[in-house]
Design a protein around this motif. Structure first.
Motif, PDB file in Angstrom:
ATOM      1  N   ASP A  46       0.794  -1.209   0.000  1.00 11.03           N
ATOM      2  CA  ASP A  46       0.000   0.000   0.000  1.00 11.03           C
ATOM      3  C   ASP A  46       0.835   1.271   0.000  1.00 11.03           C
ATOM      4  N   SER A  47       2.141   1.176  -0.253  1.00 10.67           N
ATOM      5  CA  SER A  47       2.963   2.375  -0.252  1.00 10.67           C
ATOM      6  C   SER A  47       3.361   2.772  -1.665  1.00 10.67           C
ATOM      7  N   GLY A  48       2.395   2.755  -2.545  1.00 18.50           N
ATOM      8  CA  GLY A  48       2.639   3.157  -3.922  1.00 18.50           C
ATOM      9  C   GLY A  48       2.313   4.613  -4.131  1.00 18.50           C
ATOM     10  N   ASN A  49       2.542   5.059  -5.363  1.00 14.61           N
ATOM     11  CA  ASN A  49       2.205   6.434  -5.685  1.00 14.61           C
ATOM     12  C   ASN A  49       0.769   6.511  -6.180  1.00 14.61           C
ATOM     13  N   ALA A  50       0.344   7.664  -6.691  1.00 14.28           N
ATOM     14  CA  ALA A  50      -1.044   7.882  -7.067  1.00 14.28           C
ATOM     15  C   ALA A  50      -1.536   6.913  -8.139  1.00 14.28           C
ATOM     16  N   ASN A  51      -0.674   6.455  -9.044  1.00 14.13           N
ATOM     17  CA  ASN A  51      -1.124   5.533 -10.090  1.00 14.13           C
ATOM     18  C   ASN A  51      -0.926   4.072  -9.686  1.00 14.13           C
ATOM     19  N   GLY A  52      -0.601   3.799  -8.431  1.00 13.25           N
ATOM     20  CA  GLY A  52      -0.499   2.439  -7.936  1.00 13.25           C
ATOM     21  C   GLY A  52       0.891   1.841  -8.019  1.00 13.25           C
ATOM     22  N   ALA A  53       1.824   2.528  -8.662  1.00 21.71           N
ATOM     23  CA  ALA A  53       3.183   1.993  -8.784  1.00 21.71           C
ATOM     24  C   ALA A  53       3.924   2.207  -7.470  1.00 21.71           C
ATOM     25  N   MET A  54       4.706   1.214  -7.098  1.00 22.41           N
ATOM     26  CA  MET A  54       5.515   1.326  -5.889  1.00 22.41           C
ATOM     27  C   MET A  54       6.828   2.005  -6.243  1.00 22.41           C
ATOM     28  N   ASP A  55       7.334   2.825  -5.332  1.00 17.25           N
ATOM     29  CA  ASP A  55       8.633   3.444  -5.578  1.00 17.25           C
ATOM     30  C   ASP A  55       9.712   2.702  -4.794  1.00 17.25           C
ATOM     31  N   ALA A  56      10.961   3.066  -5.042  1.00 23.75           N
ATOM     32  CA  ALA A  56      12.101   2.359  -4.444  1.00 23.75           C
ATOM     33  C   ALA A  56      12.068   2.408  -2.922  1.00 23.75           C
ATOM     34  N   SER A  57      11.596   3.493  -2.334  1.00 23.18           N
ATOM     35  CA  SER A  57      11.569   3.576  -0.875  1.00 23.18           C
ATOM     36  C   SER A  57      10.577   2.584  -0.281  1.00 23.18           C
ATOM     37  N   ALA A  58       9.545   2.213  -1.040  1.00 20.63           N
ATOM     38  CA  ALA A  58       8.550   1.263  -0.542  1.00 20.63           C
ATOM     39  C   ALA A  58       9.121  -0.145  -0.448  1.00 20.63           C
ATOM     40  N   ILE A  59      10.100  -0.462  -1.260  1.00 16.00           N
ATOM     41  CA  ILE A  59      10.651  -1.810  -1.300  1.00 16.00           C
ATOM     42  C   ILE A  59      11.913  -1.947  -0.438  1.00 16.00           C
ATOM     43  N   ALA A  60      12.463  -0.832   0.003  1.00 16.85           N
ATOM     44  CA  ALA A  60      13.750  -0.838   0.711  1.00 16.85           C
ATOM     45  C   ALA A  60      13.744  -1.673   1.987  1.00 16.85           C
ATOM     46  N   ASN A  61      12.621  -1.745   2.690  1.00 15.89           N
ATOM     47  CA  ASN A  61      12.574  -2.467   3.965  1.00 15.89           C
ATOM     48  C   ASN A  61      12.018  -3.880   3.854  1.00 15.89           C
ATOM     49  N   ILE A  62      11.796  -4.348   2.644  1.00 13.62           N
ATOM     50  CA  ILE A  62      11.288  -5.699   2.433  1.00 13.62           C
ATOM     51  C   ILE A  62      12.481  -6.654   2.378  1.00 13.62           C
ATOM     52  N   PRO A  63      12.407  -7.781   3.063  1.00 14.98           N
ATOM     53  CA  PRO A  63      13.533  -8.726   3.013  1.00 14.98           C
ATOM     54  C   PRO A  63      13.885  -9.092   1.572  1.00 14.98           C
ATOM     55  N   SER A  64      15.183  -9.200   1.286  1.00 11.68           N
ATOM     56  CA  SER A  64      15.623  -9.556  -0.062  1.00 11.68           C
ATOM     57  C   SER A  64      16.584 -10.752  -0.050  1.00 11.68           C
ATOM     58  N   VAL A  65      16.738 -11.379   1.099  1.00 16.34           N
ATOM     59  CA  VAL A  65      17.516 -12.604   1.209  1.00 16.34           C
ATOM     60  C   VAL A  65      16.562 -13.670   1.731  1.00 16.34           C
ATOM     61  N   PHE A  66      16.543 -14.801   1.016  1.00 14.81           N
ATOM     62  CA  PHE A  66      15.595 -15.861   1.315  1.00 14.81           C
ATOM     63  C   PHE A  66      16.372 -17.151   1.569  1.00 14.81           C
ATOM     64  N   TYR A  67      16.174 -17.712   2.758  1.00 15.54           N
ATOM     65  CA  TYR A  67      16.962 -18.860   3.209  1.00 15.54           C
ATOM     66  C   TYR A  67      16.247 -20.172   2.917  1.00 15.54           C
ATOM     67  N   PHE A  68      17.039 -21.217   2.736  1.00 15.25           N
ATOM     68  CA  PHE A  68      16.530 -22.536   2.378  1.00 15.25           C
ATOM     69  C   PHE A  68      17.016 -23.568   3.377  1.00 15.25           C
ATOM     70  N   ASP A  69      16.264 -24.663   3.455  1.00  9.84           N
ATOM     71  CA  ASP A  69      16.684 -25.790   4.280  1.00  9.84           C
ATOM     72  C   ASP A  69      17.807 -26.540   3.581  1.00  9.84           C
ATOM     73  N   PHE A  70      18.488 -27.377   4.318  1.00 13.11           N
ATOM     74  CA  PHE A  70      19.565 -28.201   3.794  1.00 13.11           C
ATOM     75  C   PHE A  70      19.079 -29.004   2.592  1.00 13.11           C
ATOM     76  N   ASP A  71      19.853 -28.946   1.502  1.00 13.45           N
ATOM     77  CA  ASP A  71      19.597 -29.741   0.301  1.00 13.45           C
ATOM     78  C   ASP A  71      18.205 -29.503  -0.280  1.00 13.45           C
ATOM     79  N   SER A  72      17.668 -28.294  -0.150  1.00 10.02           N
ATOM     80  CA  SER A  72      16.320 -27.989  -0.613  1.00 10.02           C
ATOM     81  C   SER A  72      16.307 -26.732  -1.473  1.00 10.02           C
TER      82      SER A  72
END
Length: 169
Positions: A46-72
């Motif tokens: 919900d942190s987009g601009n008037a036309n619904g597009a998200m800006d870079a500041s809206a994505i800055a605090n979203i996790p961008s590293v995703f961890y996996f289980d062993f051998d998965s």
């Protein structure tokens, strides 16, 4: 057995309250928002601009590293909301491209780890494409065990190294 109008209304109200309680699992809430299960923080779309597009500041605090289980190469459920938010950002910003960097721990042969890192990166890419991201916006690369986040050789380090990093270009 006949129920009175009041009994029916109470039964209906209890059913609706039960269903409402069941639908709040902590993963998906309203308007594409979710909860980061590891930190308890809520993030959303919900942190987009008037036309619904998200800006870079809206994505800055979203996790961008995703961890996996062993051998998965299976994406853990707690990362789906964050990945869906990244997908929305990429869709709403057509000039944005991402590189998905697959990594592994030191266990296994070099060849096996390169293949596992690739499967992990491609699993994240498939998730993003299922969310409507154009495949031309995604690049995948596997580093296998070559770029550890934690160079130690212990259980905690291995867990940190089994990951995909989503990097905007």
């Amino acid at each position: 057995m006949k129920l009175s109008a009041v009994s029916k209304a109470v039964a209906l109200g209890l059913s609706l309250a039960y269903l409402a309680g069941c639908s709040t699992s902590g993963k998906t809430t309203d308007a594409g928002q979710g909860t980061d299960m590891s930190s308890g923080s809520t993030y959303g779309t919900d942190s987009g601009n008037a036309n619904g597009a998200m800006d870079a500041s809206a994505i800055a605090n979203i996790p961008s590293v995703f961890y996996f289980d062993f051998d998965s190469s299976e994406i853990k459920p707690e990362y789906r909301d964050a990945l869906a938010t990244h997908a929305q950002y990429i869709r709403s910003n057509p000039s944005v491209h991402v590189r998905l960097e697959g990594n592994t721990d030191e266990w296994g042969t070099r060849e096996y780890n390169l293949a596992l890192g690739e499967r992990r990166a491609k699993a994240v890419a498939a998730f993003l494409m299922d969310q409507g991201v154009n495949s031309s916006s995604i690049e995948t690369v596997s580093y296998g065990e070559e770029k550890p986040a934690n160079p130690s050789s212990n259980k905690d380090a291995w867990s940190e190294n089994r990951r995909v990093e989503l990097k905007y270009q």
